[in-house]
Design an enzyme around this catalytic site. Sequence first.
Site, PDB file in Angstrom:
ATOM      1  N   HIS A  20       0.961  -1.122  -0.393  1.00 49.77           N
ATOM      2  CA  HIS A  20       0.075  -0.243   0.061  1.00 49.77           C
ATOM      3  C   HIS A  20       1.099   1.187   0.178  1.00 49.77           C
ATOM      4  O   HIS A  20       2.163   0.815   0.174  1.00 49.77           O
ATOM      5  CB  HIS A  20      -1.002   0.242   1.461  1.00 49.77           C
ATOM      6  N   HIS A  67       4.046   1.495   2.555  1.00 50.55           N
ATOM      7  CA  HIS A  67       5.422   1.080   1.774  1.00 50.55           C
ATOM      8  C   HIS A  67       6.145   1.953   0.941  1.00 50.55           C
ATOM      9  O   HIS A  67       7.320   1.399   0.885  1.00 50.55           O
ATOM     10  CB  HIS A  67       5.226  -0.929   1.329  1.00 50.55           C
ATOM     11  N   ASP A  83       4.519  -0.690  12.973  1.00 52.01           N
ATOM     12  CA  ASP A  83       5.090  -1.441  14.388  1.00 52.01           C
ATOM     13  C   ASP A  83       6.674  -1.323  14.685  1.00 52.01           C
ATOM     14  O   ASP A  83       7.273  -1.611  14.319  1.00 52.01           O
ATOM     15  CB  ASP A  83       5.717  -2.651  13.111  1.00 52.01           C
ATOM     16  N   ARG A  98      -3.744  -5.246   6.507  1.00 51.11           N
ATOM     17  CA  ARG A  98      -4.975  -5.446   7.171  1.00 51.11           C
ATOM     18  C   ARG A  98      -5.699  -5.380   6.837  1.00 51.11           C
ATOM     19  O   ARG A  98      -7.083  -6.034   7.196  1.00 51.11           O
ATOM     20  CB  ARG A  98      -4.288  -6.915   8.290  1.00 51.11           C
TER      21      ARG A  98
HETATM   22  O1  PAF Z   1       6.602  -5.362   8.930  1.00 55.99           O
HETATM   23  C1  PAF Z   1       6.246  -7.337   7.931  1.00 55.99           C
HETATM   24  O2  PAF Z   1       5.829  -6.615   7.140  1.00 55.99           O
HETATM   25  C2  PAF Z   1       7.650  -8.115   8.602  1.00 55.99           C
HETATM   26  O3  PAF Z   1       7.336  -8.470  10.020  1.00 55.99           O
HETATM   27  C3  PAF Z   1       8.409  -7.908   8.021  1.00 55.99           C
HETATM   28  C4  PAF Z   1       9.392  -6.525   8.547  1.00 55.99           C
HETATM   29  C5  PAF Z   1       8.390  -8.229   6.235  1.00 55.99           C
HETATM   30  C6  PAF Z   1       9.194  -9.134   8.242  1.00 55.99           C
HETATM   31  O4  PAF Z   1       8.015 -10.324   7.813  1.00 55.99           O
END
Ligand code: PAF
Length: 286
Positions: free
Chosen positions: A34, A37, A150, A187
């Site tokens: 999205h 990213h 995150d 999600r």
């Molecule tokens: O944040 C994420 O999308 C995942 O936890 C990662 C860092 C790609 C590890 O799988």
Amino acid sequence: MDIYRNINELRSSVNAWKKQNLRIGFVPTMGFLHTGHLALIDAIKPKCDKLIVSIFVNPKQFGPGEDIERYPRNFERDQQSIEAHHADAIFYPAVEEMYPDDYYTYVQVEELGAVLCGRSRPTHFRGVTTVVTKLFMATKCDIAVFGQKDYQQALIIQQMIKDLNFDIEVMICPTLREEDGLAMSSRNSYLSEEERQRAVCLYRALKRAEDLYANGEKHAALLREEMKNEVLTVPEIRIDYLEVVDALTLQSIDIIERKTLLAGAIWLGKARLIDNIVIDVEPIDA
Ligand code: PAF
């Protein structure tokens, strides 16, 4: 742009880049990209000579009964977006490439992984640190970028980098939000139209706590209570946690005196949503 499905093939390109003294940037993702990213790609791009984006839905970070099977995937669309944002390579391994049958090694950051999301997802962060270590090794990156949404993951990865002496710089980029404030997340695609309207209550609750703090309230218990009240005005929400913790140790606090994390996780329909706001406390003059 090259697509690598195999670690050895990726390695041979990476080794050639290293011989030319090129600086390698890395954006790890689980795909279904999205705008958040793509903002990570845009942020790291000027800081490296070659940029690798990985797409791997990592089974080791999903617990039993979690959403690995229905985690959204769309490689073709991701590929187009990554190309449009001028990455040099996509690393898109199969599960067997990352974890062959005789795979036994895990990387675990203790303490930080046991609280907040770690309480309801006890093996999650071990899965994240294991895969991120493998991805760091495969990409030989000099710099990697993670999102603040995150926050706990980013803190744990920074701790791992420090503890294991990886020579990798980490960038943390701010959370990107929809117009109403909902944090962007792959999600969110699980939410029905009606759930999508309700989902913003998590951000509203965090904002409420932030506003209370800005107006002089320093008691964490009161902020927790107010966040809970805000979320519970919305029907059919299950609270995983709504917390006020020290932003470096992630331990619960009573009074806000240092940099603090307001963090929450809620269940809404099939989606477990997380979000956070950092309160940067002004140092008190001596
Ligand atoms: O944040 C994420 O999308 C995942 O936890 C990662 C860092 C790609 C590890 O799988």
